[in-house]
Write an enzyme that holds these catalytic residues in place. Sequence first.
Site, PDB file in Angstrom:
ATOM      1  N   GLU A  31      51.279  29.044  51.732  1.00  0.00           N
ATOM      2  CA  GLU A  31      52.519  28.877  50.976  1.00  0.00           C
ATOM      3  C   GLU A  31      53.164  27.588  51.494  1.00  0.00           C
ATOM      4  OE1 GLU A  31      55.447  32.026  51.276  1.00  0.00           O
ATOM      5  OE2 GLU A  31      56.819  30.909  49.959  1.00  0.00           O
ATOM      6  N   ARG A 256      44.708  38.172  63.248  1.00  0.00           N
ATOM      7  CA  ARG A 256      45.426  36.903  63.429  1.00  0.00           C
ATOM      8  C   ARG A 256      45.140  36.301  64.792  1.00  0.00           C
ATOM      9  NH1 ARG A 256      49.823  36.583  59.883  1.00  0.00           N
ATOM     10  NH2 ARG A 256      50.841  34.876  60.943  1.00  0.00           N
ATOM     11  N   LYS A 266      55.946  30.398  60.621  1.00  0.00           N
ATOM     12  CA  LYS A 266      56.616  29.253  60.002  1.00  0.00           C
ATOM     13  C   LYS A 266      58.127  29.433  60.005  1.00  0.00           C
ATOM     14  CE  LYS A 266      53.765  29.310  56.509  1.00  0.00           C
ATOM     15  NZ  LYS A 266      53.146  29.108  55.206  1.00  0.00           N
TER      16      LYS A 266
END
Length: 548
Positions: A31, A256, A266
């Site tokens: 994104e 992850r 982020k």
Amino acid sequence: MEQSSNFIRTIIKQDLETGKRDHVITRFPPEPNGYLHIGHAKSIVINFGLADDFGGKTNLRFDDTNPLKEDQEYVDSIKEDVSWLGYEWDALHYASNYFDEMYMCAVLLINKGLAYVDDLSADEIREYRGTLTEPGKESPHRARTVEENLDLFERMKNGEFADGTKVLRAKIDMASPNLNLRDPVLYRVSHASHHNTGDAWCIYPMYDFAHPLEDAIEGVTHSLCTTEFEDHRPLYEWVVRECEMEMQPQQIEFGRLNITNTVMSKRKLKQLVDEQHVDGWDDPRLPTISGMRRRGFTAEAIREFVKETGVSKGSGVVDSAMLDHFVREDLKLKAPRTMGVLRPLKLVITNYPEGEVEWLDAEINPENPDMGTRKIPFSREIYIEQEDFMEEPPKKYFRLFPGNEVRLKHAYFVKCEDFIKDEEGNVVEIHCTYDPRTKSGSDFNERKVKGTIHWVDATHAVPAEFRLYEPLILDSEEEDEEKTFLDYVNEKSLETLNGFIEPNLKDIDVQEKLQFFRHGYFNVDPKHSKPGKPVFNRIVSLKSSFRL
Ligand code: ATP
Ligand code: MG
């Protein structure tokens, strides 16, 4: 590209062998709401690496369905970072290019009686959703007719409703044990300009609806994501199936990447940038790809590090020392060695002829003799490190102190005879004598010295700035609900020193990496370094306790 085996590779291999698939397409779907970080590098290496191994393709796709948080700046930086990491995407896509198609899919769901417009507020929807132990409650608007829903949804699209007043929801099962299936929201109203579609839309699809459609539209075969989406997989499959997509991608989750002392979200990184705890997204203390590049980490080291962390369902925490290990490994044979004095102290060689300069030969990299030699000037006055002299040394201190002799790297033995202090009692100058017979490379063996120190010739020295880094976020055992990660920002994470370097480095190019003897590996800062006044970022020190 060579990668060791892992469970995703096994699945893909089987899919090809059983004929379930006859080709492989993966995607990296960021994104554009921030800069990429080292966690994304893991996803990049996995997606591009696996597709490459099977002769497949990998798309770069911007998952740009949330205009309020997204920006062209992020799109540009993401492209730059993926390329810099060494990967070439086969196609570049934007989820926003599929908004028409997604809208049609939503209309299809309404027509099938599988979606409805709801007037509940976000808070009410949350309340009605229930919990893991209690079923949810149906919205009073769930029974709207297809006609009514088609009309309301079109009016949502036409901009008749304010933000937050209406949503489109899937009609699945308010009693499902999987909360994601309790009538998830598919579309929301948001009167926001989009960096790609401008003001064409005022309704935007939610991630759980958009993502499977994006994958299906692009013909992605294996949609790799992190394990927090495992519970979303039934919804992913529901969307692909009920929207009657021709292509049915398979979602596979992996653990992850987490690293000690490293903030990897982020949202948090943006907060550090916005609140100016750091100097932008490319601050060398950040684990962003651009920050790591500026710090001096190489793409090679990042890729090798990520591969070493492996691919599995679990998500452990990796020691940041492992990353340091890989950059040292990469630079060991490539980076020239040189001498730089970070905290200078003047040393005068009283028996060295005034005005004379010798150009000494020094190897550029003793571990890689092919790199050749360099010439370094030597004369009566040099700079050494302040910490290499002590007036009253502790035991086992082998550097300079009154009466002691050391070797100057690449030059001669010098013996401390005297020193000068300023009014405040700081040592400001050391006086030594040298023995001309001890020149480096000679076969002098009458006496030995225990310490070797580095130095820079004072008359030829070039001033330079050195930036040393410590972790940006401090470790903390304490659990305090009042505190956020910002309370653990390390005020001492950056130390700036003004020292000197060898003259041949005066006009060194930005992004050049070198090893300063005893200090570690450094990178020439791309933002602040100037010809004649270089700025060096320390990538890592030389010492390492880490072993693979
Ligand atoms: P963040 O929480 O930092 O914003 P994200 O997952 O929201 O990360 P996206 O832009 O949605 O960021 O991520 C693009 C891809 O990168 C996704 O497939 C995501 O799963 C993957 N990714 C993000 N962080 C990590 C990580 N720490 N380890 C492995 N993959 C990651
Ligand atoms: Mg995200």
